[in-house]
Design an enzyme around this catalytic site. Structure first.
Site, short mmCIF file in Angstrom:
data_model
loop_
_atom_site.label_atom_id
_atom_site.label_comp_id
_atom_site.label_asym_id
_atom_site.label_seq_id
_atom_site.Cartn_x
_atom_site.Cartn_y
_atom_site.Cartn_z
N ASP A 131 1.09 -1.29 -0.08
CA ASP A 131 0.17 -0.04 0.39
C ASP A 131 0.99 1.38 0.20
O ASP A 131 0.50 2.28 0.13
CB ASP A 131 -0.88 0.14 1.34
CG ASP A 131 0.20 0.31 2.77
OD1 ASP A 131 1.23 0.25 2.56
OD2 ASP A 131 -0.67 0.00 3.10
N GLU A 170 -0.31 -8.98 -1.21
CA GLU A 170 -0.87 -8.49 -0.19
C GLU A 170 -1.97 -7.07 -0.40
O GLU A 170 -1.91 -6.28 0.08
CB GLU A 170 -0.04 -7.29 0.83
CG GLU A 170 -0.06 -7.82 2.53
CD GLU A 170 0.62 -6.59 3.14
OE1 GLU A 170 0.37 -5.28 3.12
OE2 GLU A 170 1.61 -7.07 3.74
N GLU A 224 -2.26 5.03 2.55
CA GLU A 224 -2.50 3.68 2.12
C GLU A 224 -3.20 2.96 1.88
O GLU A 224 -3.95 2.38 1.06
CB GLU A 224 -1.66 2.96 3.84
CG GLU A 224 0.22 3.44 3.33
CD GLU A 224 -0.12 4.36 4.45
OE1 GLU A 224 -1.19 4.98 5.08
OE2 GLU A 224 1.63 5.17 4.64
N HIS A 266 5.57 6.30 13.34
CA HIS A 266 6.25 6.60 11.79
C HIS A 266 4.60 6.86 11.26
O HIS A 266 5.17 8.31 10.26
CB HIS A 266 7.09 5.64 11.16
CG HIS A 266 6.32 4.80 10.39
ND1 HIS A 266 5.68 4.78 9.19
CD2 HIS A 266 6.03 3.63 10.81
CE1 HIS A 266 5.08 3.68 8.98
NE2 HIS A 266 5.48 3.30 10.01
N ARG A 314 2.59 8.53 8.59
CA ARG A 314 1.70 10.22 8.42
C ARG A 314 0.68 10.58 9.49
O ARG A 314 0.38 11.95 9.86
CB ARG A 314 1.71 9.77 6.92
CG ARG A 314 2.53 10.49 6.62
CD ARG A 314 1.78 10.34 4.30
NE ARG A 314 3.31 11.54 4.05
CZ ARG A 314 4.66 10.52 3.95
NH1 ARG A 314 4.70 10.04 3.90
NH2 ARG A 314 4.81 11.67 2.49
N HIS A 335 12.20 5.47 13.28
CA HIS A 335 12.63 5.47 12.06
C HIS A 335 12.91 6.44 11.44
O HIS A 335 13.37 7.94 12.13
CB HIS A 335 10.92 6.00 12.04
CG HIS A 335 10.66 5.99 10.44
ND1 HIS A 335 10.71 6.31 9.28
CD2 HIS A 335 9.76 5.17 9.07
CE1 HIS A 335 10.06 6.95 8.26
NE2 HIS A 335 9.69 5.38 8.56
C1 UD1 Z 1 6.56 4.89 3.71
C2 UD1 Z 1 5.11 4.63 3.14
C3 UD1 Z 1 4.93 3.77 4.28
C4 UD1 Z 1 4.95 2.87 4.69
C5 UD1 Z 1 6.47 3.53 4.90
C6 UD1 Z 1 6.84 2.27 5.78
C7 UD1 Z 1 4.07 6.27 1.64
C8 UD1 Z 1 3.20 7.51 1.73
N1 UD1 Z 1 5.03 6.06 2.58
O1 UD1 Z 1 6.14 6.28 5.22
O2 UD1 Z 1 3.17 3.42 3.83
O3 UD1 Z 1 4.43 2.70 5.20
O4 UD1 Z 1 7.01 3.84 4.28
O5 UD1 Z 1 8.01 2.78 6.65
O6 UD1 Z 1 4.75 5.25 1.01
N2 UD1 Z 1 13.68 8.62 5.68
C9 UD1 Z 1 15.43 8.39 5.73
N3 UD1 Z 1 15.81 7.10 5.17
C10 UD1 Z 1 14.97 6.80 4.59
C11 UD1 Z 1 13.41 6.21 5.32
C12 UD1 Z 1 13.01 7.12 5.09
O7 UD1 Z 1 15.80 9.33 5.47
O8 UD1 Z 1 15.97 4.70 4.96
C13 UD1 Z 1 13.27 9.88 5.89
C14 UD1 Z 1 13.49 10.88 4.99
O9 UD1 Z 1 13.91 12.36 5.62
C15 UD1 Z 1 11.83 10.16 3.58
C16 UD1 Z 1 11.09 10.93 5.15
O10 UD1 Z 1 12.04 9.73 5.79
O11 UD1 Z 1 12.18 11.86 3.22
C17 UD1 Z 1 9.84 10.19 4.89
O12 UD1 Z 1 9.45 8.98 4.17
P1 UD1 Z 1 8.62 8.10 3.25
O13 UD1 Z 1 8.80 7.02 2.57
O14 UD1 Z 1 8.18 9.62 2.56
O15 UD1 Z 1 7.49 8.63 4.40
P2 UD1 Z 1 7.70 7.52 5.30
O16 UD1 Z 1 7.08 7.98 6.96
O17 UD1 Z 1 8.56 6.43 5.28
N1 UDP Z 2 11.36 -3.09 11.84
C1 UDP Z 2 12.87 -3.31 11.49
N2 UDP Z 2 13.16 -2.80 12.42
C2 UDP Z 2 13.42 -1.80 13.00
C3 UDP Z 2 11.62 -1.43 13.00
C4 UDP Z 2 10.43 -2.18 12.04
O1 UDP Z 2 13.44 -4.36 10.66
O2 UDP Z 2 13.88 -0.99 13.53
C5 UDP Z 2 10.26 -3.72 10.53
C6 UDP Z 2 9.66 -5.00 11.31
O3 UDP Z 2 9.78 -6.42 12.08
C7 UDP Z 2 8.32 -5.24 10.47
C8 UDP Z 2 8.48 -3.78 9.29
O4 UDP Z 2 9.95 -3.47 9.62
O5 UDP Z 2 8.70 -6.60 9.30
C9 UDP Z 2 7.43 -2.76 9.75
O6 UDP Z 2 8.43 -1.47 9.17
P1 UDP Z 2 7.57 -0.24 9.51
O7 UDP Z 2 6.63 -0.18 10.72
O8 UDP Z 2 8.16 0.59 8.82
O9 UDP Z 2 6.12 -0.42 7.89
P2 UDP Z 2 4.94 -0.45 8.41
O10 UDP Z 2 4.53 -2.10 8.59
O11 UDP Z 2 3.66 0.33 8.77
O12 UDP Z 2 4.83 -0.43 6.53
#
Ligand code: UD1
Ligand code: UDP
Length: 373
Positions: free
Chosen positions: A99, A121, A135, A212, A214, A245
């Site tokens: 999603d 999924e 999502e 984490h 949004r 995160h």
């Molecule tokens: C995204 C997904 C969310 C998912 C989540 C899992 C969308 C809109 N959101 O949200 O569905 O549940 O990932 O974690 O698709 N960043 C880093 N390094 C990383 C990852 C993120 O620095 O490896 C920081 C960056 O500043 C980035 C910000 O996190 O701009 C947000 O990342 P983004 O993918 O936009 O949103 P998430 O909240 O991670």
């Molecule tokens: N996870 C991980 N390290 C962490 C936190 C989460 O490997 O420090 C794993 C967790 O076991 C799960 C996935 O990451 O499988 C969840 O990711 P996240 O919470 O970013 O996304 P969401 O499930 O909300 O889409």
């Protein structure tokens, strides 16, 4: 005979965890399948951590992540980048997961190229397009674009049938997250990090926190972290671990509200293997994550969900998951019940796994071979 050309596309940590076993399974069938991996890198470090563990080397890397990226930035970057790859490579099927904005945009790019989409999924729904945001809508739209729907559970299949998806195109597979969890927990593992090694799991009750989403940014997240601070003060024998995160917005709020508490540990995101081990050794889990709600029932760990809704009611039914929302008092109350009452705790900590038997990837690949041969 010509091989079936499959491109798996993903971009964030949870997609990578849940697609990794599928990529591995596709690779096992290299006699009939030519498997390519395209990462959008909507996430960077958090994605690369997962690729390392599963030893996946992507064929294409769009390298999109920017700090402060908006949903529109991701959507437009993925559309353009995926279009270029698909225009050149012309696969028989693209596989996307779940999603995220990577998922939806990659599916749309594939549709524009008239390439079939398989949605892994598929069929989870809350019924509220703003929760989880964006999502819920991403998953619904991906469902419209997909030709094959790999639904983890019967309930997910029913959700798709209610939206007039043909039963012939729905395959109930279980969730690949269980395949991934078995992959990392089968191997013996000792914590490498000093911080985790120091924890006395016999005498400290470890509460694992992740947060984490949004829709929780701003006040809801402040309420959640305030609740966690109160819990830490109320239960000095607890140790609360928050692998933060990478989003700076989340980290700044966490440090501001919880940074001074002696029994709250704010750490970097953990690699999947130590994270899985930490889940299995925790007393309870507080989370707004989707994936963790699926992993915890298998491990028999109580989960309090820091969201107002869940698209994973199977875990609630299994008794391991309770939805708290984001109100400070409610969270403190629900956690206190688990900390104070043995009966309450035991009722929620029975291992039960509604999400499959670890063979979801196998079922998906079997179906792809059957469909395209
Ligand atoms: C995204 C997904 C969310 C998912 C989540 C899992 C969308 C809109 N959101 O949200 O569905 O549940 O990932 O974690 O698709 N960043 C880093 N390094 C990383 C990852 C993120 O620095 O490896 C920081 C960056 O500043 C980035 C910000 O996190 O701009 C947000 O990342 P983004 O993918 O936009 O949103 P998430 O909240 O991670
Ligand atoms: N996870 C991980 N390290 C962490 C936190 C989460 O490997 O420090 C794993 C967790 O076991 C799960 C996935 O990451 O499988 C969840 O990711 P996240 O919470 O970013 O996304 P969401 O499930 O909300 O889409």
């Amino acid at each position: 005979m010509k091989k079936i050309k499959v491109v798996s596309i993903f971009g964030t940590r949870p997609e990578a965890i849940k697609m990794a076993p599928l990529v591995k399974e596709l690779e096992k069938h290299s006699d009939v399948i030519e498997s390519k991996v395209l990462i959008t890198a909507q996430h960077r470090e958090m994605l690369d951590q997962v690729l390392d563990i599963f030893e996946i080397k992507p064929d294409y890397d769009l390298n999109l992540m920017k700090h402060g990226q908006t949903i529109t930035d991701i959507t437009s970057g993925v559309l353009k980048g995926v279009e270029e790859v698909l225009g050149e490579y012309r696969p028989d099927i693209v596989l996307v997961h779940g999603d995220t904005t990577t998922t939806f945009s990659a599916a749309l790019a594939a549709f524009y190229q008239k390439v079939a989409v398989g949605h892994v999924e598929a069929g989870l729904r809350t019924g509220n397009i703003y929760s989880p945001y964006p999502e819920e809508m991403n998953r619904m739209l991906t469902g419209r674009l997909a030709s094959w729907h790999y639904a983890p559970t019967e309930l997910n299949r029913k959700n798709l049938l209610a939206e007039n998806v043909s039963d012939d195109n729905i395959i109930v597979t279980g969730n690949t997250v269980i395949d991934a969890l078995y992959y990392v927990t089968e191997k013996e593992y000792e914590f490498e990090s000093e911080e985790l090694r120091k924890i006395d799991f016999e005498n400290e009750r470890v509460i694992l926190l992740t947060c984490h989403r949004r829709e929780n940014w701003g006040e809801p997240m402040e309420n959640i972290f305030t609740a966690v601070r109160i819990i830490a003060e109320k239960y000095p024998d607890s140790k609360i671990i928050f692998p933060m995160h990478k989003n700076p917005l989340v980290r700044d709020t966490a440090r501001r509200i919880m940074g001074e508490s002696p029994n709250i540990v704010l750490t970097e995101p953990l690699e999947y293997q130590p994270f899985a081990k930490l889940m299995s050794r925790s007393y309870l889990i507080l989370t707004d994550s989707g994936g963790i709600q699926e992993e915890a029932p298998g491990l028999g760990k109580p989960v309090i969900v820091l969201r107002t809704e869940t698209e994973r009611p199977e875990a609630v039914e299994a008794g391991t998951v309770k939805v708290a929302g984001t109100d400070t008092d409610t969270i403190v109350e629900m956690v206190s019940a688990l900390m104070d009452s043995k009966k309450e705790y035991e009722a929620m900590s029975k291992a039960n796994n509604p999400y499959g038997d670890g063979r979801a990837s196998q079922r998906i690949v079997e179906n792809i071979i059957k469909t395209f041969r």
